[in-house]
Design an enzyme around this catalytic site. Structure first.
Site, short mmCIF file in Angstrom:
data_model
loop_
_atom_site.label_atom_id
_atom_site.label_comp_id
_atom_site.label_asym_id
_atom_site.label_seq_id
_atom_site.Cartn_x
_atom_site.Cartn_y
_atom_site.Cartn_z
N ARG A 256 -6.55 -23.35 -5.59
CA ARG A 256 -6.58 -24.71 -5.00
C ARG A 256 -8.00 -25.26 -4.92
O ARG A 256 -8.36 -25.94 -3.96
CB ARG A 256 -5.95 -24.73 -3.60
N SER B 286 2.22 -27.83 1.51
CA SER B 286 1.53 -26.84 2.36
C SER B 286 0.31 -27.47 3.00
O SER B 286 -0.50 -28.09 2.32
CB SER B 286 1.08 -25.65 1.50
N GLU C 255 -5.49 -27.16 3.24
CA GLU C 255 -5.34 -27.56 1.83
C GLU C 255 -5.34 -29.09 1.76
O GLU C 255 -5.89 -29.69 0.84
CB GLU C 255 -4.03 -26.99 1.28
C1 LIG Z 1 6.98 -31.97 -0.82
C2 LIG Z 1 5.66 -31.56 -1.40
C3 LIG Z 1 5.55 -30.39 -2.11
C4 LIG Z 1 4.32 -30.00 -2.66
N1 LIG Z 1 4.25 -28.83 -3.37
C5 LIG Z 1 3.09 -28.46 -3.92
C6 LIG Z 1 3.00 -27.24 -4.67
O1 LIG Z 1 3.98 -26.52 -4.89
N2 LIG Z 1 1.79 -26.89 -5.18
C7 LIG Z 1 0.68 -27.66 -5.00
O2 LIG Z 1 -0.39 -27.28 -5.48
N3 LIG Z 1 0.73 -28.80 -4.27
C8 LIG Z 1 1.90 -29.22 -3.74
N4 LIG Z 1 1.96 -30.38 -3.01
C9 LIG Z 1 0.72 -31.15 -2.77
C10 LIG Z 1 0.42 -32.27 -3.76
O3 LIG Z 1 1.60 -32.78 -4.37
C11 LIG Z 1 -0.57 -31.85 -4.85
O4 LIG Z 1 -1.78 -31.42 -4.29
C12 LIG Z 1 -0.86 -33.00 -5.83
O5 LIG Z 1 -1.64 -32.53 -6.89
C13 LIG Z 1 -1.60 -34.19 -5.16
O6 LIG Z 1 -1.54 -35.30 -6.03
P1 LIG Z 1 -1.65 -36.80 -5.49
O7 LIG Z 1 -1.67 -37.70 -6.67
O8 LIG Z 1 -0.60 -37.06 -4.48
O9 LIG Z 1 -3.09 -36.77 -4.80
P2 LIG Z 1 -3.58 -37.53 -3.50
O10 LIG Z 1 -2.96 -36.91 -2.31
O11 LIG Z 1 -3.42 -39.00 -3.66
O12 LIG Z 1 -5.13 -37.16 -3.54
C14 LIG Z 1 -5.57 -35.84 -3.32
C15 LIG Z 1 -7.10 -35.80 -3.49
O13 LIG Z 1 -7.45 -36.04 -4.86
C16 LIG Z 1 -8.28 -37.20 -4.99
N5 LIG Z 1 -7.86 -37.86 -6.22
C17 LIG Z 1 -6.67 -38.40 -6.53
N6 LIG Z 1 -6.64 -38.82 -7.80
C18 LIG Z 1 -7.88 -38.56 -8.31
C19 LIG Z 1 -8.49 -38.77 -9.59
N7 LIG Z 1 -7.84 -39.31 -10.63
N8 LIG Z 1 -9.79 -38.38 -9.75
C20 LIG Z 1 -10.46 -37.81 -8.73
N9 LIG Z 1 -9.95 -37.59 -7.50
C21 LIG Z 1 -8.67 -37.95 -7.31
C22 LIG Z 1 -8.05 -38.01 -3.72
O14 LIG Z 1 -9.20 -38.77 -3.39
C23 LIG Z 1 -7.83 -36.91 -2.70
O15 LIG Z 1 -9.07 -36.39 -2.26
C24 LIG Z 1 3.17 -30.80 -2.45
C25 LIG Z 1 3.28 -31.99 -1.72
C26 LIG Z 1 4.51 -32.38 -1.21
C27 LIG Z 1 4.61 -33.67 -0.44
#
Ligand SMILES: Cc1cc2nc3c(=O)[nH]c(=O)nc-3n(C[C@H](O)[C@H](O)[C@H](O)COP(=O)(O)OP(=O)(O)OC[C@H]3O[C@@H](n4cnc5c(N)ncnc54)[C@H](O)[C@@H]3O)c2cc1C
Length: 314
Positions: free
Chosen positions: A179, A231, A302
């Site tokens: 992560r 998580s 996380e």
């Molecule tokens: C129900 C559920 C289940 C999940 N299961 C998992 C799992 O199994 N494994 C896992 O690893 N995660 C899991 N997650 C967490 C999450 O989905 C991941 O971390 C995902 O990659 C986040 O993507 P996002 O677009 O929503 O990012 P955001 O939450 O919008 O952003 C996260 C971070 O990345 C930055 N960011 C976003 N886009 C960019 C970009 N293009 N360039 C630079 N920085 C950027 C943002 O500024 C922020 O700091 C889960 C979440 C939920 C709600």
């Protein structure tokens, strides 16, 4: 509300913010449903448009925050000052080339999983359950277990650096860890795309069945409530998982306001409806203190707190 001191945008930024929306609540753009308004919310349509905006914001000293699907962030109740760049309609392209595919940062991971399965490429089924964008997934090295992380599939990552240079970094230079990646230490770099390895083929129907199976297993294991962020804590290295530690400490069901530790999986915190970022922060700190006191383990978050974890991304 979080606003910068000093009034409206300076002449250089004003035209770039012409189509920006002001004082837009961010809570609906996150899976936790929490967060105050963005002072300005911008949805860039191209890399050039994003680069112009980031250059002007940097030169004018305006803070910038990146937001994907909002599935791994806790946004402050006061909201975000300056410019929030919403990336879900940005960089949506998927380009195939021999045994590689280059995927835009805004592509939704379950969509990517579905497209790869349709094309008969295996190894990406795990992405079906992660509700985020490719850009954030690369930055956070999202995944579901050993051998099933972005790091295991990425050939290279293309970023727009804080010097506004488009750079393609080979996977080794991205320094992926559990992560984590170099990109977490470079919060001003905007991820534009990732090139992924296509190694093995399988029948699309079998891959689609495997994905349905993953979804069912996740439904059985994780809370069904909609408002979560996955998580909350990372699993400590070499030890029992965070959820197990939290459960051993009797924290299941703990609540602050409408923020509650899930009864089903202790590493999930649910927003029962009206939870605020302050409630979440208080509960997160209480869990960390309890696990430290009873298990001697310092749980690391996380989920990313904005703005405090990223003090302005330009
Ligand atoms: C129900 C559920 C289940 C999940 N299961 C998992 C799992 O199994 N494994 C896992 O690893 N995660 C899991 N997650 C967490 C999450 O989905 C991941 O971390 C995902 O990659 C986040 O993507 P996002 O677009 O929503 O990012 P955001 O939450 O919008 O952003 C996260 C971070 O990345 C930055 N960011 C976003 N886009 C960019 C970009 N293009 N360039 C630079 N920085 C950027 C943002 O500024 C922020 O700091 C889960 C979440 C939920 C709600």
């Amino acid at each position: 509300m979080a606003e910068r001191a000093g009034g409206g945008p300076p002449p250089r930024l004003a035209p770039l913010l012409r189509w920006a929306r002001r004082h837009i609540p961010l809570a609906p753009l996150t899976t936790w449903g929490i967060g105050g308004p963005a002072e300005y919310l911008v949805t860039p349509r191209s890399v050039a448009e994003a680069a112009d905006l980031l250059a002007a914001a940097r030169d004018e000293g305006w803070p910038v925050y990146f937001l994907g699907r909002g599935s791994n962030v806790l946004i402050a109740d006061a909201g975000l000052p300056g410019i929030t760049v919403h990336l879900t309609r940005f960089c949506q392209e998927i380009h195939w080339r021999d045994d590689q595919v280059t995927v835009g940062a805004g592509v939704f991971l379950p969509r990517l999983a579905a497209v790869l399965a349709q094309q008969g490429w295996t190894g990406y089924e795990f992405l079906i359950g992660i509700p985020g964008t490719v850009g954030a997934a690369v930055r956070l090295n999202a995944g579901t277990g050993p051998g099933q992380e972005m790091a295991d599939r990425v050939v290279s990552v293309t970023v727009l650096t804080d010097d506004l240079e488009v750079r393609t970094l080979p996977a080794a230079a991205v320094a992926f860890g559990y992560r984590s990646s170099l990109l977490l230490q470079q919060p001003r770099w905007l991820v534009l795309a990732a090139t992924l390895r296509l190694a093995e083929r399988a029948a699309p129907a079998a891959l689609q069945a495997a994905q349905r199976d993953i979804i069912q297993k996740r439904r059985a294991r994780f809370p069904a409530e909609k408002l979560t962020c996955g998580s909350v804590f990372k699993n400590p290295p070499g030890g029992p998982p965070a959820g197990w530690l939290i459960e051993q400490c009797g924290c299941k069901g703990w609540a602050v306001g409408d923020a509650q530790v899930s009864h089903k999986h202790a590493n999930f915190i649910i927003n029962r409806g009206q939870a605020t970022a302050e409630h979440m922060q208080t509960l997160i700190k209480a869990i960390q203190a309890k696990v430290w006191q009873e298990q001697g383990v310092a749980l690391e978050r996380e989920v990313i707190c904005l703005p405090e974890d990223v003090q302005g991304q330009t």
